[in-house]
Design an enzyme around this catalytic site. Structure first.
Site, PDB file in Angstrom:
ATOM      1  N   SER A  78       7.735  -8.339  -2.377  1.00 44.98           N
ATOM      2  CA  SER A  78       8.115  -6.914  -2.466  1.00 44.98           C
ATOM      3  C   SER A  78       6.914  -6.404  -1.832  1.00 44.98           C
ATOM      4  CB  SER A  78       8.565  -6.844  -3.653  1.00 44.98           C
ATOM      5  OG  SER A  78       9.426  -5.654  -3.659  1.00 44.98           O
TER       6      SER A  78
ATOM      7  N   ASP B 128      18.809  -9.028   1.502  1.00 45.04           N
ATOM      8  CA  ASP B 128      17.949  -8.686   0.449  1.00 45.04           C
ATOM      9  C   ASP B 128      18.199  -7.098   0.136  1.00 45.04           C
ATOM     10  OD1 ASP B 128      15.831  -7.498  -0.798  1.00 45.04           O
ATOM     11  OD2 ASP B 128      14.385  -9.212  -0.517  1.00 45.04           O
TER      12      ASP B 128
ATOM     13  N   HIS C 187      16.644 -10.380  -3.978  1.00 43.52           N
ATOM     14  CA  HIS C 187      15.558  -9.947  -3.526  1.00 43.52           C
ATOM     15  C   HIS C 187      14.451 -11.244  -3.617  1.00 43.52           C
ATOM     16  CE1 HIS C 187      12.330  -7.149  -2.786  1.00 43.52           C
ATOM     17  NE2 HIS C 187      12.036  -7.113  -4.066  1.00 43.52           N
TER      18      HIS C 187
END
Length: 535
Positions: free
Chosen positions: A244, A476, A504
Site C-alpha cells: 500500500s 483492489d 487490498h
C-alpha cells in the site's frame, strides 16, 4: 484515506482491533489527503508530474551524514519472544544536520535457518502511519513463508512520527471520538462550518504537539532513514517488501538510491504522478468497485439486508445509501460503554473498513443486518473502531495523526475551500454513488494543515536499479489496479505482477501463484516476467 492490507489468517482483526497485520495507505473517513478530478488545476499538476522525475542522490555519503551511517545498533529484548529491538538515530532535517535528531524504533527477528542467511528483509505495512514494528511482531515475523524467514533477518522500522518513533499526537480519546462522528456529508452552511471547525481543531492539535517534527515527516525523509538503517544493518543493498503506502515509500527509496536496490516488492502500488485530488477520486472509484463485488456476493446469500437474488449492485448501493441517510437523521444505539451511537460517518467508515478484505464480507453482512433490521449499530461501530485503531478503553493509536501529517506534507491539498469541494461533488458521486460525497468532503482536511506541503507529484524511474516487482490486484479498493500498471511503467526496471482478485494487496492472501512468484524472487533473485498474471 488510510489503506491497509488484511491477511486471511488474521480475519478477526477487524472485530478485535489488532490492525497490526494490516496495510494502510491514505484513506480514512475524516483524515484524508486526496486526489483530483479533471479540473484544470489537477490537469496542470499531472502535466508537471510527467515532466518531473525524482532525482537520485549522489552515491557518496555526505560527510555530515557519516556519523549516522556509521552507527551501531544496540539490540535488546523487546518483551516479545524471538524479537530484538534497537533505536536508530537520523537527522531531523537532512539539510541541517545540526538541527537535532529523530530516534526511530527498529525491531528484528533473526533468520531461523536452515540455509544460508541472505541478509535483512525490511517490511512496511503502509498507512502512512501503520506501525511497521507492530506489523513485524504480529504478522510478518511469524506469518511470512517459513522459507523466507529461514533465510532473512526480518526487520522493521517505524517511520518518523509513527507509533514508537516520536509519534505525532493530535487529539485525546474523547476529542477523537467527537472528530470521528463529525458529519462528512454536510447538508447546509451550519454543517459545513462544523466540518471545517473539526478539521481546524485536528490540525491545530497536531501543530501544537510537534511543530518542528511536522515539517520533517515526508516520505522522502523516511526513505532516507531507511538507507541509514540499511547501512546500520550491514547490508550492501536493501531488500524490502512494502504494501500500500509502503509501495510509495519503497519506490521513493529506489528513486533516491537506485544502485542500492536489492530485491524490492511493492504490493498494492501507489502512483506518484497523481495530484492529491485525482488520487482521491480514483481511490473513491476503487471503493465503488469493491462495494459492487461485495454486493454481488451479498445478494446471493440468504441473509443479505441489501436485497435478494436479482438485486443489482446499483440497487444494493441505493439501499445502503438509504441507511446512511437514516443514520444522518437519527443515529442508532450501540451499547457502547461510552454512550457512542452509530452515526452516518461511523457507519460509512465501518463499511469502508470491510472493503479491504473479502474475508470481512460476512462480518459486514451481519453488521448491516443488525443495523437495518434490528436497529443495533454495534457491529458497524466495531468495524469503524478497528479502522481507526480505537481500543475498548477509548484510546486511539497515532495512525490517523501520522496519516494526516505525512499526506499533508507529501502533496498539496486536494481542495482549498468548501466551494471547491461542492464543485467537485458530481465527479466524486459519479465515481461512487455510495461513498463519493463523504470521500470528497474528507479530502478537505489538508486545507487547514499548519505546515505547507513540501512534495509534488512526480515520476519515479530509478534508472540503474535491479528488477523491482510491482504487484497489482484487479479489484483492489484502496490502490486501484491502474496505479500498479502506472508505477511499473515508470520504474525503469519494473516488473508487473497481476493478481486477478478482490481485496487490498496480494502477497500472503491466498494466491499460491502470487506467493510462489514473490518467494522465488526474494529467495533466488529471479523476478517474474513483466505482465505475469495470477488468480
Amino acid at each position: 484515506m488510510v489503506t491497509r492490507r488484511t491477511h486471511r489468517r488474521s480475519r478477526t482483526r477487524l472485530s478485535a482491533r489488532s490492525r497490526t497485520g494490516a496495510t494502510f495507505l491514505a484513506l480514512a473517513a475524516l483524515v484524508v489527503s486526496a486526489c483530483s478530478s479533471g479540473s484544470s488545476t489537477s490537469s496542470a499538476s499531472a502535466r508537471a508530474a510527467e515532466a518531473a522525475a525524482l532525482a537520485a542522490l549522489p552515491r557518496a555519503t555526505p560527510s555530515a551524514l557519516a556519523p549516522y551511517y556509521a552507527q551501531k545498533l544496540g539490540w535488546r529484548s523487546c518483551g516479545v519472544p524471538g524479537f530484538e529491538c534497537a533505536t536508530l538515530r537520523a537527522p531531523l532535517d537532512y539539510a541541517r544536520t545540526d538541527a537535532g535528531d529523530v530516534r526511530l524504533a527498529v525491531a528484528r527477528k533473526k533468520a531461523t535457518g536452515p540455509g544460508g542467511r541472505l541478509g535483512s528483509l525490511l517490511v512496511n505495512p503502509g498507512g502512512p502511519g501503520g506501525s511497521a514494528v507492530g506489523y513485524l511482531q504480529a504478522y510478518a515475523g511469524i506469518g511470512y513463508p517459513a522459507q523466507v524467514r529461514a533465510r532473512y533477518d526480518m526487520v522493521a522500522v517505524d517511520p518518523r512520527g509513527v507509533a514508537r518513533s516520536e509519534p505525532v499526537e493530535c487529539l485525546d480519546g474523547r476529542a477523537m471520538d467527537a472528530y470521528t462522528r463529525t458529519d462528512v456529508t454536510p447538508d447546509g452552511r451550519r454543517e459545513v462550518d462544523g466540518l471545517v471547525k473539526a478539521y481546524r481543531g485536528f490540525a491545530e492539535g497536531c501543530g501544537a504537539d510537534a511543530p518542528e517534527l511536522l515539517r520533517h515527516v515526508s516520505t522522502v525523509e523516511a526513505a532516507r532513514d531507511m538507507d541509514i538503517l540499511r547501512a546500520a544493518l550491514g547490508d550492501e543493498k536493501l531488500t524490502y517488501v512494502g504494501a500500500s503506502y509502503g509501495t510509495f515509500l519503497g519506490a521513493t527509496y529506489a528513486g533516491l538510491f537506485p544502485k542500492r536496490v536489492g530485491r524490492l516488492v511493492l504490493d498494492g502500488a501507489m502512483d506518484p504522478t497523481l495530484p492529491a485530488r485525482r488520487l482521491n477520486l480514483e481511490q473513491t472509484a476503487g471503493f465503488e468497485t469493491a462495494f459492487k463485488a461485495f454486493a454481488k456476493d451479498c445478494v446471493r446469500q440468504t441473509d443479505c439486508p441489501l436485497g435478494g437474488r436479482g438485486t443489482t449492485p446499483e440497487q444494493a448501493g441505493r439501499n445502503l445509501k438509504a441507511l446512511f441517510g437514516r443514520l444522518d437523521a437519527k443515529p442508532l444505539p450501540t451499547g457502547d460503554a461510552d454512550g457512542r451511537r452509530l452515526t452516518e460517518s461511523l457507519a460509512t467508515t465501518g463499511v469502508i473498513a470491510a472493503m479491504y478484505d473479502e474475508a470481512a464480507w460476512q462480518q459486514l453482512r451481519e453488521a448491516l443486518t443488525a443495523a437495518m433490521r434490528q436497529g443495533d449499530g454495534a457491529g458497524l461501530l466495531v468495524l469503524s473502531d478497528g479502522y481507526y485503531e480505537r481500543d475498548a478503553d477509548g484510546r486511539y493509536s497515532n495512525l490517523m495523526f501520522a496519516n494526516a501529517a505525512v499526506n499533508c506534507l507529501d502533496l498539496p491539498s486536494s481542495f482549498a475551500t468548501p466551494d471547491e469541494v461542492r464543485r467537485s461533488l458530481p465527479s466524486f458521486e459519479k465515481a461512487s454513488p455510495v461513498f463519493g460525497e463523504s470521500l470528497a468532503w474528507a479530502a478537505l482536511n489538508c486545507a487547514y494543515w499548519p505546515v505547507a506541503a513540501t512534495g509534488e507529484p512526480h515520476r519515479i524511474e530509478a534508472r540503474g536499479a535491479a528488477p523491482i516487482v510491482v504487484v497489482g490486484t484487479t479489484r483492489d479498493p484502496a490502490t486501484p489496479y491502474r496505479w500498479a500498471q502506472s508505477l511499473s511503467r515508470q520504474l525503469s526496471s519494473g516488473r508487473l505482477l497481476t493478481y486477478d482478485g478482490d481485496g487490498h494487496t496480494a502477497y500472503g492472501r491466498g494466491s499460491e501463484c502470487v506467493d510462489r512468484t514473490i518467494n522465488t524472487f526474494l529467495l533466488r533473485g529471479t523476478p517474474p516476467a513483466d505482465g505475469k498474471r495470477c488468480s
